[in-house]
Design an enzyme around this catalytic site. Structure first.
Site, PDB file in Angstrom:
ATOM      1  N   ASP A 122     -39.332   9.177  -3.229  1.00  0.00           N
ATOM      2  CA  ASP A 122     -38.584   8.738  -2.124  1.00  0.00           C
ATOM      3  C   ASP A 122     -39.024   7.020  -1.903  1.00  0.00           C
ATOM      4  O   ASP A 122     -40.364   6.884  -1.754  1.00  0.00           O
ATOM      5  CB  ASP A 122     -38.717   9.444  -0.758  1.00  0.00           C
ATOM      6  CG  ASP A 122     -37.900  10.821  -1.103  1.00  0.00           C
ATOM      7  OD1 ASP A 122     -36.859  10.841  -1.908  1.00  0.00           O
ATOM      8  OD2 ASP A 122     -38.395  11.865  -0.641  1.00  0.00           O
ATOM      9  N   ASP A 140     -30.557  10.605  -3.245  1.00  0.00           N
ATOM     10  CA  ASP A 140     -30.095  11.104  -2.106  1.00  0.00           C
ATOM     11  C   ASP A 140     -28.955  10.651  -1.310  1.00  0.00           C
ATOM     12  O   ASP A 140     -28.053  11.304  -0.864  1.00  0.00           O
ATOM     13  CB  ASP A 140     -31.470  11.091  -0.943  1.00  0.00           C
ATOM     14  CG  ASP A 140     -32.579  11.843  -1.461  1.00  0.00           C
ATOM     15  OD1 ASP A 140     -32.547  12.993  -2.515  1.00  0.00           O
ATOM     16  OD2 ASP A 140     -33.813  11.694  -1.169  1.00  0.00           O
TER      17      ASP A 140
END
Length: 165
Positions: A122, A140
């Site tokens: 991330d 995401d």
């Protein structure tokens, strides 16, 4: 004929996978884990984190190999279902097709990361006032946008179609 019509949406899935893998590869090659860069003060940051868990870092503290394998198998099953829905559906609106394509690309990007690295990279972090949104990535974002498109299609397009009959 339906197969060919619906396959045109696969390009969107492939674009998401490519963009997701490229951005994660750049973050991995150019920064070290825990790196953080403020882009817009008190709002937008580039970071480098790894999430071995699922959305919002659920189960991130678990080092269970069983959980990792379960997450991979579950994701592959979901990818297969989404791909089947995207390609084989006879009545698929453009909004639903785009939503499914985004879900497919995002899920594929994240499961690839999980298979290769044991965790999902991330790198985007957003603050809204004092609230810190959990770090996320391109995959995401695609999953979120895809889910919103599907919800909008269910709530508005289908109701409008039924009301016009």
């Amino acid at each position: 004929m339906i197969l060919l019509r619906n396959l045109r949406w696969v390009w969107l899935s492939l674009a998401i996978v490519f963009l997701d893998r490229a951005t994660k590869a750049w973050i991995d090659s150019q920064t070290s884990e825990t790196w953080r860069h403020e882009v817009i003060p008190n709002f937008f940051y580039l970071v480098h984190t790894r999430n071995p868990g699922v959305a919002f870092s659920l189960f991130a503290g678990s080092s269970s190999a069983f959980l990792r394998v379960g997450l991979i198998i579950g994701a592959i099953a979901i990818i297969a279902i989404i791909a089947w829905l995207l390609v084989a559906s006879k009545i698929l609106s453009p909004l639903s097709a785009a939503g499914l394509a985004l879900l497919l690309g995002g899920a594929t990007g994240n499961v690839t990361d999980r298979i290769l690295h044991g965790a999902v990279t991330d790198f985007i972090e957003v603050f809204l006032g004092s609230y810190r949104w959990p770090a996320f990535n391109v995959a995401d974002s695609a999953i979120t946008i895809g889910a919103v498109l599907l919800i909008l299609d269910v709530l508005f397009t289908r109701q409008h179609h039924l009301a016009s009959k």
